[in-house]
Design a protein around this motif. Sequence first.
Motif, short mmCIF file in Angstrom:
data_model
loop_
_atom_site.label_atom_id
_atom_site.label_comp_id
_atom_site.label_asym_id
_atom_site.label_seq_id
_atom_site.Cartn_x
_atom_site.Cartn_y
_atom_site.Cartn_z
N GLU A 69 0.93 -1.23 0.01
CA GLU A 69 -0.17 0.06 -0.34
C GLU A 69 0.47 0.88 -0.28
OE1 GLU A 69 -2.46 2.55 2.63
OE2 GLU A 69 -3.06 0.11 3.04
N HIS A 70 2.08 1.67 0.98
CA HIS A 70 2.55 2.79 1.09
C HIS A 70 3.96 2.34 -0.85
CE1 HIS A 70 1.92 3.22 5.07
NE2 HIS A 70 2.60 1.63 5.10
N GLU A 72 2.99 1.76 -3.78
CA GLU A 72 1.54 1.89 -4.34
C GLU A 72 1.16 3.49 -4.92
OE1 GLU A 72 -3.44 1.89 -5.21
OE2 GLU A 72 -1.70 -0.42 -4.89
N TYR A 73 0.89 4.05 -2.94
CA TYR A 73 0.89 6.08 -2.94
C TYR A 73 2.50 6.20 -2.91
CZ TYR A 73 -3.18 6.02 0.04
OH TYR A 73 -4.41 5.99 0.20
N HIS A 77 3.46 9.30 -7.13
CA HIS A 77 4.03 11.70 -6.34
C HIS A 77 5.57 11.31 -7.55
CE1 HIS A 77 1.16 12.45 -4.60
NE2 HIS A 77 0.73 10.48 -3.93
N GLY A 89 -0.24 6.54 2.98
CA GLY A 89 -1.51 5.83 3.35
C GLY A 89 -1.44 5.20 4.94
N THR A 95 -1.95 8.07 9.65
CA THR A 95 -1.89 8.51 8.04
C THR A 95 -0.48 8.90 8.33
OG1 THR A 95 -3.93 9.33 7.83
CG2 THR A 95 -2.00 9.75 6.67
N THR A 97 2.85 10.50 6.25
CA THR A 97 3.95 11.30 4.84
C THR A 97 5.66 11.47 4.86
OG1 THR A 97 2.13 12.69 5.19
CG2 THR A 97 3.50 13.56 4.29
#
Length: 136
Positions: A69-70, A72-73, A77, A89, A95, A97
């Motif tokens: 998941e991380h 994919e985020y 970017h 994510g 959450t 960042t």
Amino acid sequence: MLFGDDGGRYADLADLVEGILDRCDDDPACIAAELNTLEPETRSDILSSDLLNAWQVFWYFFESYPGNEHVEYLVFHSAGELARGVPMGDAGIFTLTFFVKSGQPGIIIEDDMAEVARFSGLSSWSDTKKFLENEG
């Protein structure tokens, strides 16, 4: 085609990164190894540009896989966005960042209300994982 007033520096960096990506076939460990062979100024310019994505920069600093998941985020970017931070994510109720300021990586952990922790430096990902184990 974009033209800038950088004396062709961006085009040179783009060619350099294209060669690295061709040789490495998107393998983040290979990309990091190639970046480590560059002059520090050139490497810094690439790590803060739109020529790499945030996942490639994450691997460069931490040599760690944060989870599907991380990743994919981060893939969606550019590295150029890291100065203001990019979402990674959720991790449980938090959450995450990822950011890079003055060449130093960091992770911000927030809940729905506010920032609850911030880690900077090369240990920030391991510090984040420890925090999440204890607080999550």
